[in-house]
Design an enzyme around this catalytic site. Sequence first.
Site, PDB file in Angstrom:
ATOM      1  N   ASP A  71      -1.154  -2.168  -1.536  1.00 48.93           N
ATOM      2  CA  ASP A  71      -1.078  -2.221  -3.000  1.00 48.93           C
ATOM      3  C   ASP A  71      -1.596  -3.565  -3.505  1.00 48.93           C
ATOM      4  OD1 ASP A  71       0.447   0.319  -3.725  1.00 48.93           O
ATOM      5  OD2 ASP A  71       1.886  -0.569  -2.351  1.00 48.93           O
TER       6      ASP A  71
ATOM      7  N   GLU B  66       3.635   4.135   3.473  1.00 44.91           N
ATOM      8  CA  GLU B  66       4.713   4.780   2.716  1.00 44.91           C
ATOM      9  C   GLU B  66       4.961   6.216   3.160  1.00 44.91           C
ATOM     10  OE1 GLU B  66       3.323   1.458  -0.036  1.00 44.91           O
ATOM     11  OE2 GLU B  66       2.422   2.840   1.411  1.00 44.91           O
TER      12      GLU B  66
ATOM     13  N   ASP C 245       3.759   3.715  -4.587  1.00 42.05           N
ATOM     14  CA  ASP C 245       3.994   3.724  -6.038  1.00 42.05           C
ATOM     15  C   ASP C 245       3.702   2.397  -6.740  1.00 42.05           C
ATOM     16  OD1 ASP C 245       6.119   2.235  -5.073  1.00 42.05           O
ATOM     17  OD2 ASP C 245       7.682   3.634  -5.684  1.00 42.05           O
TER      18      ASP C 245
ATOM     19  N   GLY D 153       3.097  -2.001   1.034  1.00 41.17           N
ATOM     20  CA  GLY D 153       2.944  -2.782  -0.192  1.00 41.17           C
ATOM     21  C   GLY D 153       1.814  -3.792  -0.145  1.00 41.17           C
TER      22      GLY D 153
ATOM     23  N   ILE E 130       6.685  -4.203   1.777  1.00 33.28           N
ATOM     24  CA  ILE E 130       7.966  -4.435   1.120  1.00 33.28           C
ATOM     25  C   ILE E 130       9.067  -4.655   2.159  1.00 33.28           C
ATOM     26  CG2 ILE E 130       8.629  -2.005   0.967  1.00 33.28           C
ATOM     27  CD1 ILE E 130       9.616  -2.689  -1.934  1.00 33.28           C
TER      28      ILE E 130
END
Length: 270
Positions: free
Chosen positions: A124, A144, A152, A121, A66
């Site tokens: 993810d 993270e 998340d 991210g 991110i």
Amino acid sequence: MPEYQTLLVEQHDKVAHVLINRPEKVNAMNAAFWDEIVQVFGWVDQTDSVRVVVISGAGKHFSAGIDLAMLAQAAAGMTTDIGRNAERIRRNILRLQASFNAIDQCRKPVIAAVHGYCLGGAIDLISACDMRYSTPDAQFSIKEIDMGMAADVGTLQRLPHLIGDGMMRELAYTGRMVDGHEAARIGLVNRTWDSHAELLEGVLALAAEIASKSPLAIRGTKEMIRYSRDHSVEDGLNYIASWNAAMLQSEDLKLAMTAHMSKKSADFAD
């Protein structure tokens, strides 16, 4: 084919190649990226001529995760009302989750080809893909934890099904780097290729092989794998019985059987 700010999309025969295209920013995922992923996979789902998707990163890295500028912008929008802040943050997290849910829920197989950094991210993202491949020098990290937060957007929910609960916990609690060799050993990637060029060549060849199969059979196989991940064995068996009650009447089955018996390749409709 639509054009995007953060993604470059190409179609090679029946395979779509989606490149994360912000190499000057280490392919960090900015606000536009999260919206465009949903748009791309909406296009993939609606385009029958696309049967498989490959995701890779432009430049030297897959993705650094991110974009921190996006997080800073979100923080700047906070108010003094804790309740309203919490509701706003939750809504934003659910929006980001929806972007990678679009990959997980895509009707077509999605393959990640990873080189360089695959951080935060980006873990993810690849966790939502069907399969992952990398170069030996790829660097994976659930970053993270080093930013003072829990991942998340899907890593903690999907990764245990890929590498096991204990290994997922180790990587999530420590944030340590895993290279391509270890990623292959623990099952995070299926195999490695020695260079970025060989990785793309190998993954695109694999995608083309999958694209040559019956699209209905591939669709049913992916749907059953996804369903069984989140349901009991009994539920999964009942679902495949109902699914195949219709799908075994497809022309694809006759074509595949004829091709197999005559030792020829079948040409399935999109």
